[in-house]
Design a protein around this motif. Structure first.
Motif, short mmCIF file in Angstrom:
data_model
loop_
_atom_site.label_atom_id
_atom_site.label_comp_id
_atom_site.label_asym_id
_atom_site.label_seq_id
_atom_site.Cartn_x
_atom_site.Cartn_y
_atom_site.Cartn_z
N GLU A 1 0.85 -1.21 0.00
CA GLU A 1 0.00 0.00 0.00
C GLU A 1 0.87 1.24 0.00
O GLU A 1 0.59 2.22 -0.70
CB GLU A 1 -0.91 -0.05 1.24
CG GLU A 1 -1.87 1.11 1.41
CD GLU A 1 -1.35 2.19 2.35
OE1 GLU A 1 -1.65 3.38 2.09
OE2 GLU A 1 -0.64 1.89 3.33
N LYS B 1 -2.50 -5.17 8.51
CA LYS B 1 -2.19 -4.36 7.32
C LYS B 1 -0.84 -3.67 7.44
O LYS B 1 -0.56 -2.70 6.74
CB LYS B 1 -3.29 -3.31 7.13
CG LYS B 1 -4.64 -3.89 6.76
CD LYS B 1 -5.41 -2.94 5.87
CE LYS B 1 -6.52 -3.55 5.07
NZ LYS B 1 -7.15 -4.73 5.58
N GLY C 1 -1.09 -5.06 -0.26
CA GLY C 1 -2.09 -4.38 0.57
C GLY C 1 -1.56 -3.89 1.91
O GLY C 1 -2.29 -3.28 2.69
#
Ligand code: 3SL
Length: 241
Positions: free
Chosen positions: A42, A64, A95
């Motif tokens: 990300e 995450k 991600g």
């Protein structure tokens, strides 16, 4: 367009700012950043201080985030990953936000984080960086090599030369037109000398030898690969790429 090369963060001026700063740490921080973003991370958020990294990353959802920490070439205790780009596969990083601290590369990034545009380059994404410069044509460009604890690094300055050499030939400019300081000419000469044996350069460089002592042979090979990923790590807010 004028390009300036600085061999270390310590040699980088503090009394002015370029339109575009390019941070280079071929072994291995900017190679890892490019590889992680190319694999679907990300973002990568950099820190010079491990305690600050732990504090900020604690507020991020645990599923995450990945904590990436390196000191002296080795993984920092309490982190999920060390600084090997080969760890950054889609299965591992997709991600996720990487919270990253390394000995020199993250420090170099923080040194120029107030420039209007901050990008990172390694050999692996050199071509994409050159294409970005050809499209945006920043007036002043600084290439900031991370070095090793304040000293010159062969591989970072050779990468600076690789960027400048490609930019000049793509744009049909003689290097004299672009060179803003003497280091530019030194970087290009260094790249000419090693361009056909970049893996040998990695093994000759003092930090490459340090990594070889840690048996990071595959990392050295991968970091010498040129133009293999098409990602442009660009700062979206200070310290976040
Ligand atoms: O110094 C750094 O920023 C690192 O890239 C060093 S290492 O290659 O991970 O040892």
């Amino acid at each position: 367009m004028k390009i300036f090369v600085y061999h270390t963060p310590e040699l980088t001026p503090t009394d002015s700012i370029p339109d575009c700063a390019i941070v280079v740490d071929v072994l291995r921080a900017t190679t890892t950043i490019a590889t992680a973003l190319n694999a679907g991370a990300e973002a990568v958020q950099v820190f010079s201080d491990i305690d600050e990294l732990m504090e900020v990353s604690e507020k991020w959802p645990a599923d995450k985030r990945l904590r990436v920490g390196e000191r002296g070439g080795q993984k920092v205790e309490g982190c999920d990953l060390g600084n090997s780009p080969l760890n950054c596969t889609p299965e591992v990083v997709e991600g996720k936000r990487l919270f990253m601290t390394t000995t020199n590369g993250t420090r170099a990034l923080q040194k120029v984080q107030n420039a209007p545009v901050v990008i990172t380059s390694a050999l692996v994404n050199r071509r994409t960086v050159v294409e970005y410069l050809m499209t945006t044509k920043p007036e002043t460009i600084w290439i900031v090599a991370s070095g090793w604890e304040g000293s010159f690094s062969l591989e970072d300055t050779a990468c600076a030369g690789a960027i400048i050499n490609s930019l000049c030939s793509e744009m049909g400019y003689p290097i004299d037109n672009l060179g803003g300081n003497d280091e530019v000419f030194g970087a290009v000469a260094l790249y000419y000398q090693w361009q056909n044996q970049l893996y040998k350069l990695m093994n000759t460089a003092s930090h490459g030898q340090r990594l070889a002592r840690l048996e990071c042979y595959d990392d050295l090979k991968y970091c010498a690969d040129t133009d293999i990923v098409t990602v442009l790590p660009i700062q979206s807010e200070p310290g976040v790429l």
